[in-house]
Design a protein around this motif. Structure first.
Motif, PDB file in Angstrom:
ATOM      1  N   ARG A 192      52.773  29.693  36.849  1.00  0.00           N
ATOM      2  CA  ARG A 192      52.253  30.278  35.556  1.00  0.00           C
ATOM      3  C   ARG A 192      53.736  31.823  35.430  1.00  0.00           C
ATOM      4  NH1 ARG A 192      46.041  30.325  35.568  1.00  0.00           N
ATOM      5  NH2 ARG A 192      46.941  31.081  33.641  1.00  0.00           N
ATOM      6  N   ARG A 193      53.931  31.314  34.298  1.00  0.00           N
ATOM      7  CA  ARG A 193      54.289  33.352  33.433  1.00  0.00           C
ATOM      8  C   ARG A 193      53.116  34.018  33.191  1.00  0.00           C
ATOM      9  NH1 ARG A 193      59.928  31.732  30.764  1.00  0.00           N
ATOM     10  NH2 ARG A 193      61.255  30.093  32.026  1.00  0.00           N
ATOM     11  N   LEU A 194      52.839  34.949  34.265  1.00  0.00           N
ATOM     12  CA  LEU A 194      51.965  35.517  34.302  1.00  0.00           C
ATOM     13  C   LEU A 194      52.332  36.806  33.879  1.00  0.00           C
ATOM     14  CD1 LEU A 194      48.877  34.245  36.381  1.00  0.00           C
ATOM     15  CD2 LEU A 194      49.596  34.062  33.683  1.00  0.00           C
ATOM     16  N   GLY A 195      51.822  37.949  32.888  1.00  0.00           N
ATOM     17  CA  GLY A 195      51.915  39.538  33.534  1.00  0.00           C
ATOM     18  C   GLY A 195      51.294  39.774  34.354  1.00  0.00           C
ATOM     19  N   PRO A 196      51.655  41.543  34.684  1.00  0.00           N
ATOM     20  CA  PRO A 196      50.953  42.215  35.753  1.00  0.00           C
ATOM     21  C   PRO A 196      49.213  41.847  35.147  1.00  0.00           C
ATOM     22  CG  PRO A 196      52.206  43.744  34.556  1.00  0.00           C
ATOM     23  CD  PRO A 196      52.397  41.688  34.269  1.00  0.00           C
ATOM     24  N   VAL A 197      48.729  42.648  34.420  1.00  0.00           N
ATOM     25  CA  VAL A 197      47.467  42.182  34.057  1.00  0.00           C
ATOM     26  C   VAL A 197      46.641  40.872  34.277  1.00  0.00           C
ATOM     27  CG1 VAL A 197      45.565  42.520  32.117  1.00  0.00           C
ATOM     28  CG2 VAL A 197      47.180  44.510  31.887  1.00  0.00           C
ATOM     29  N   ARG A 198      47.160  39.981  33.407  1.00  0.00           N
ATOM     30  CA  ARG A 198      46.877  38.595  33.916  1.00  0.00           C
ATOM     31  C   ARG A 198      47.062  38.115  35.439  1.00  0.00           C
ATOM     32  NH1 ARG A 198      49.218  34.455  29.828  1.00  0.00           N
ATOM     33  NH2 ARG A 198      46.896  33.279  31.301  1.00  0.00           N
ATOM     34  N   ARG A 199      48.061  38.451  35.824  1.00  0.00           N
ATOM     35  CA  ARG A 199      47.779  38.494  37.750  1.00  0.00           C
ATOM     36  C   ARG A 199      46.381  38.492  37.659  1.00  0.00           C
ATOM     37  NH1 ARG A 199      52.240  36.556  40.159  1.00  0.00           N
ATOM     38  NH2 ARG A 199      53.476  36.023  38.375  1.00  0.00           N
ATOM     39  N   PHE A 200      46.221  39.837  37.100  1.00  0.00           N
ATOM     40  CA  PHE A 200      45.401  40.588  38.196  1.00  0.00           C
ATOM     41  C   PHE A 200      43.628  40.291  38.378  1.00  0.00           C
ATOM     42  CE2 PHE A 200      41.642  43.927  38.049  1.00  0.00           C
ATOM     43  CZ  PHE A 200      41.732  44.448  39.080  1.00  0.00           C
ATOM     44  N   PHE A 201      44.018  39.916  37.193  1.00  0.00           N
ATOM     45  CA  PHE A 201      42.454  39.063  37.019  1.00  0.00           C
ATOM     46  C   PHE A 201      42.433  37.735  37.382  1.00  0.00           C
ATOM     47  CE2 PHE A 201      42.139  41.434  33.096  1.00  0.00           C
ATOM     48  CZ  PHE A 201      40.685  42.570  33.228  1.00  0.00           C
ATOM     49  N   VAL A 202      43.675  36.818  37.943  1.00  0.00           N
ATOM     50  CA  VAL A 202      43.676  35.546  38.163  1.00  0.00           C
ATOM     51  C   VAL A 202      43.451  35.735  39.948  1.00  0.00           C
ATOM     52  CG1 VAL A 202      45.497  33.616  38.969  1.00  0.00           C
ATOM     53  CG2 VAL A 202      45.235  34.668  36.669  1.00  0.00           C
ATOM     54  N   ARG A 203      43.696  36.755  40.165  1.00  0.00           N
ATOM     55  CA  ARG A 203      43.577  37.031  41.309  1.00  0.00           C
ATOM     56  C   ARG A 203      42.203  37.864  41.919  1.00  0.00           C
ATOM     57  NH1 ARG A 203      49.493  40.570  43.386  1.00  0.00           N
ATOM     58  NH2 ARG A 203      50.517  38.132  43.753  1.00  0.00           N
ATOM     59  N   HIS A 204      41.870  38.538  41.061  1.00  0.00           N
ATOM     60  CA  HIS A 204      40.062  39.289  41.361  1.00  0.00           C
ATOM     61  C   HIS A 204      39.577  38.594  39.849  1.00  0.00           C
ATOM     62  CE1 HIS A 204      43.169  42.146  42.372  1.00  0.00           C
ATOM     63  NE2 HIS A 204      42.475  42.254  43.417  1.00  0.00           N
ATOM     64  N   PRO A 205      38.802  37.616  40.066  1.00  0.00           N
ATOM     65  CA  PRO A 205      37.726  36.755  39.442  1.00  0.00           C
ATOM     66  C   PRO A 205      36.705  37.540  38.484  1.00  0.00           C
ATOM     67  CG  PRO A 205      37.816  35.302  41.178  1.00  0.00           C
ATOM     68  CD  PRO A 205      38.709  36.414  41.154  1.00  0.00           C
ATOM     69  N   GLY A 206      36.670  38.722  39.590  1.00  0.00           N
ATOM     70  CA  GLY A 206      35.158  39.414  39.885  1.00  0.00           C
ATOM     71  C   GLY A 206      35.324  40.345  38.688  1.00  0.00           C
ATOM     72  N   ALA A 207      36.415  40.486  38.757  1.00  0.00           N
ATOM     73  CA  ALA A 207      36.828  41.295  37.359  1.00  0.00           C
ATOM     74  C   ALA A 207      36.924  40.661  36.026  1.00  0.00           C
ATOM     75  CB  ALA A 207      37.874  42.088  38.104  1.00  0.00           C
ATOM     76  N   MET A 208      37.060  39.780  36.084  1.00  0.00           N
ATOM     77  CA  MET A 208      37.675  38.641  34.676  1.00  0.00           C
ATOM     78  C   MET A 208      36.027  38.814  34.430  1.00  0.00           C
ATOM     79  SD  MET A 208      39.014  38.676  32.350  1.00  0.00           S
ATOM     80  CE  MET A 208      39.604  37.924  31.617  1.00  0.00           C
ATOM     81  N   ASP A 209      34.961  38.674  35.496  1.00  0.00           N
ATOM     82  CA  ASP A 209      33.566  38.163  35.095  1.00  0.00           C
ATOM     83  C   ASP A 209      33.122  39.574  34.489  1.00  0.00           C
ATOM     84  OD1 ASP A 209      33.270  35.427  35.591  1.00  0.00           O
ATOM     85  OD2 ASP A 209      32.943  36.688  37.664  1.00  0.00           O
ATOM     86  N   ALA A 210      32.916  40.590  34.831  1.00  0.00           N
ATOM     87  CA  ALA A 210      32.521  42.216  34.406  1.00  0.00           C
ATOM     88  C   ALA A 210      33.134  42.482  33.545  1.00  0.00           C
ATOM     89  CB  ALA A 210      32.732  42.756  35.232  1.00  0.00           C
ATOM     90  N   VAL A 211      34.378  42.165  32.831  1.00  0.00           N
ATOM     91  CA  VAL A 211      34.744  41.601  31.297  1.00  0.00           C
ATOM     92  C   VAL A 211      34.528  41.561  30.604  1.00  0.00           C
ATOM     93  CG1 VAL A 211      37.369  41.722  29.679  1.00  0.00           C
ATOM     94  CG2 VAL A 211      37.309  43.314  31.981  1.00  0.00           C
ATOM     95  N   VAL A 212      33.878  40.071  30.391  1.00  0.00           N
ATOM     96  CA  VAL A 212      32.779  39.233  29.900  1.00  0.00           C
ATOM     97  C   VAL A 212      32.000  39.571  29.525  1.00  0.00           C
ATOM     98  CG1 VAL A 212      31.972  37.306  29.790  1.00  0.00           C
ATOM     99  CG2 VAL A 212      34.586  37.423  30.366  1.00  0.00           C
ATOM    100  N   ILE A 213      31.185  40.198  30.373  1.00  0.00           N
ATOM    101  CA  ILE A 213      29.379  40.609  30.559  1.00  0.00           C
ATOM    102  C   ILE A 213      29.540  42.140  29.758  1.00  0.00           C
ATOM    103  CG2 ILE A 213      28.019  42.151  31.436  1.00  0.00           C
ATOM    104  CD1 ILE A 213      28.625  40.439  34.198  1.00  0.00           C
ATOM    105  N   VAL A 214      30.647  42.699  30.105  1.00  0.00           N
ATOM    106  CA  VAL A 214      31.031  43.820  29.293  1.00  0.00           C
ATOM    107  C   VAL A 214      30.878  43.679  27.453  1.00  0.00           C
ATOM    108  CG1 VAL A 214      32.097  46.278  28.834  1.00  0.00           C
ATOM    109  CG2 VAL A 214      32.185  45.473  30.802  1.00  0.00           C
ATOM    110  N   VAL A 215      32.202  42.666  26.894  1.00  0.00           N
ATOM    111  CA  VAL A 215      32.447  41.825  25.926  1.00  0.00           C
ATOM    112  C   VAL A 215      30.968  41.330  25.344  1.00  0.00           C
ATOM    113  CG1 VAL A 215      33.725  40.978  24.650  1.00  0.00           C
ATOM    114  CG2 VAL A 215      34.645  41.943  26.520  1.00  0.00           C
ATOM    115  N   TYR A 216      30.448  41.086  25.866  1.00  0.00           N
ATOM    116  CA  TYR A 216      29.100  40.137  26.120  1.00  0.00           C
ATOM    117  C   TYR A 216      28.103  41.621  25.450  1.00  0.00           C
ATOM    118  CZ  TYR A 216      24.288  39.074  25.989  1.00  0.00           C
ATOM    119  OH  TYR A 216      22.497  38.263  26.005  1.00  0.00           O
ATOM    120  N   VAL A 217      28.126  42.612  26.349  1.00  0.00           N
ATOM    121  CA  VAL A 217      27.241  43.757  26.049  1.00  0.00           C
ATOM    122  C   VAL A 217      27.099  44.559  24.511  1.00  0.00           C
ATOM    123  CG1 VAL A 217      25.920  45.570  27.573  1.00  0.00           C
ATOM    124  CG2 VAL A 217      26.519  43.750  28.212  1.00  0.00           C
TER     125      VAL A 217
END
Length: 473
Positions: free
Chosen positions: A32-57
């Motif tokens: 996949r052609r991913l930038g550094p930010v998306r690559r980081f979130f793919v490698r660290h799914p927990g960080a993506m879950d935290a972002v989702v919770i913040v976006v919800y909160v």
């Protein structure tokens, strides 16, 4: 002849099928052609879950506070009731955020739980508060991680729970419907009449209330459909990339296997070619040296002739071996001409000099003008006579018959068997295998085995063609 102008180049697709990197297999992250930010979130799914919770909160907190403020302003409710309603609204907001932390691991359970919480909030407060926002995130997780059957089943359960609760318990005041005070004429007469004001919801008769709830259900349905559609699209893309990665890795494995098979086949081919080229010459050389040693004192001239033939055979074998090894030279070593039909007489004479009584017929037969078939005839004759010289020492006669019919070239070699004990001559049967393979290449047959009256028989049939083959063209 004019050529059409070249079309404009098409966009280059991601290099998925280019093959895995050296030393490993291709992974989805590499495909996949991913930038550094998306690559980081793919490698660290927990960080993506935290972002989702913040976006919800952030927006959910505002919705929960606004709903609670609406409840607090209602004068007809007691303080205890207001406290309970506010606790339900804020508690649903907190539980929704906590539940989203498990959406990746238990998406169906989280979605069902949030649908139940939304229904309870509607039953207790008359408003979903902020739980329905968490429900959309959870529905997306189901669509992105589960097959369509599970996704749409969960979607149906969620919309039935939330839609049913909305139609049954939604409080239009709590959801933000505006109320105004409208003066109503007094119905009693008398001097003490005082105008009485009655609170009448603006446009909130029974029909308007039902329509308002239908609109709310429609909006909930639309939001859940959008979340489901986005999740399904993401899942399909993941499956597509995973399928391309698997196919690429499978092609790479097949390529490596084919390379190994090709290397093994090439080694086998070289070994058999070396056997065909050199083995019969070495066998003749051994026979010539033995004969020269015996005739050295009794017949010096015959011994000298045998030694001259031994030297000639050795040089010929060396030249043939260099030619075979030259095929493996990356620099393209010059190759000597391949043996043809004109070499059969010299070949037979060499075996006669080595002491093999060859009775040859048909050596002057004109073979088809096909280099590969002429080489095959030469190799088959050499191998058959070599076997007779090696495994049938002292045989009184070896018959070689070369004939050509209208559709094939036939080679038959007969010997009467050894005289006396046969010394161990070694060998792994590669000569017979080589004859069969050469015959099979031309669509022919090769037979080798003992004769009923004694001795050994080799018969090879090589079909001929009258048309030019693709290789010759």
């Amino acid at each position: 002849m004019t050529t059409a102008p070249a079309p404009a180049p098409l966009p280059v697709a991601p290099p998925v099928a280019a093959g895995p990197p050296a030393g490993g297999v291709l992974t989805e992250l590499q495909a996949r052609r991913l930038g550094p930010v998306r690559r980081f979130f793919v490698r660290h799914p927990g960080a993506m879950d935290a972002v989702v919770i913040v976006v919800y909160v952030l927006p959910a907190l505002l919705v929960a506070v606004a709903s609670a403020d609406t409840v607090i302003r209602r004068d007809e409710l007691s303080e205890a009731r207001v406290a309970v309603l506010v606790a339900v609204l804020l508690g649903g907001f907190v539980l929704g955020g906590v539940a989203l932390g498990w959406r990746r691991h238990r998406p169906v359970l989280v979605t069902t739980t949030l649908a139940v919480l939304t229904s309870l909030s509607l039953a207790l407060v008359g408003s979903p508060g902020a739980v329905d926002m968490a429900l959309m995130f959870a529905m997306y997780a189901v669509a992105a991680n589960r097959p369509p059957r599970v996704t749409w089943t969960t979607f149906g359960v969620a919309i039935l729970l939330v839609g049913g609760a909305t139609m049954a318990w939604q409080d239009d005041e709590t959801t933000g419907t505006v109320e105004v005070a409208a003066p109503v004429p007094a119905t009693t007469a008398g001097p003490a009449e005082v105008p009485v004001e009655e609170v009448v919801p603006l446009g909130l008769d029974s029909m308007d209330s039902v329509e308002s709830r239908v609109v709310s259900v429609s909006m909930e349905l639309a939001f859940l459909l959008v979340a489901t559609s986005i999740g399904t699209s993401v899942r399909n893309r993941r499956l597509h990339v995973a399928d391309l990665v698997e196919r690429t890795n499978a092609l790479a494995r097949d390529r490596d296997q084919q390379a190994q098979i090709a290397r093994a086949a090439e080694r086998t081919r070289i070994a058999r070619e070396m056997h065909d080229v050199v083995a019969h010459s070495i066998t003749v050389m051994i026979a010539l040296s033995d004969g020269a040693g015996v005739a050295l004192t009794r017949a010096p001239d015959a011994a000298r002739t045998a030694l001259d033939e031994l030297s000639s055979t050795g040089r010929s074998a060396l030249a043939e071996m260099r030619r075979v090894l030259g095929v493996l030279d990356d620099d393209g070593a010059p190759l000597t001409p391949q043996p043809g039909s004109h070499d059969l007489t010299a070949l037979v004479e060499r075996f006669r000099t080595a002491g093999l009584p060859v009775d040859a017929r048909g050596l002057d037969t004109v073979l088809p003008d096909q280099a590969t078939l002429q080489i095959a005839v030469h190799r088959v004759v050499a191998e058959a006579l070599t076997n007779a010289l090696r495994h049938a020492p002292g045989t009184p006669r070896v018959q070689l018959c070369l004939t050509r019919t209208g559709s094939a070239v036939e080679i038959e070699v007969l010997d009467d068997g050894p005289r006396g004990p046969v010394p161990y001559a070694g060998g792994a049967g590669r000569g017979l295998i080589g004859m069969r393979e050469r015959a099979a290449v031309h669509g022919g047959t090769a037979e080798a085995g003992p004769r009923p009256e004694g001795g050994w028989r080799v018969r090879v049939v090589l079909p001929t063609t009258t048309t030019t083959t693709t290789e010759d063209a």
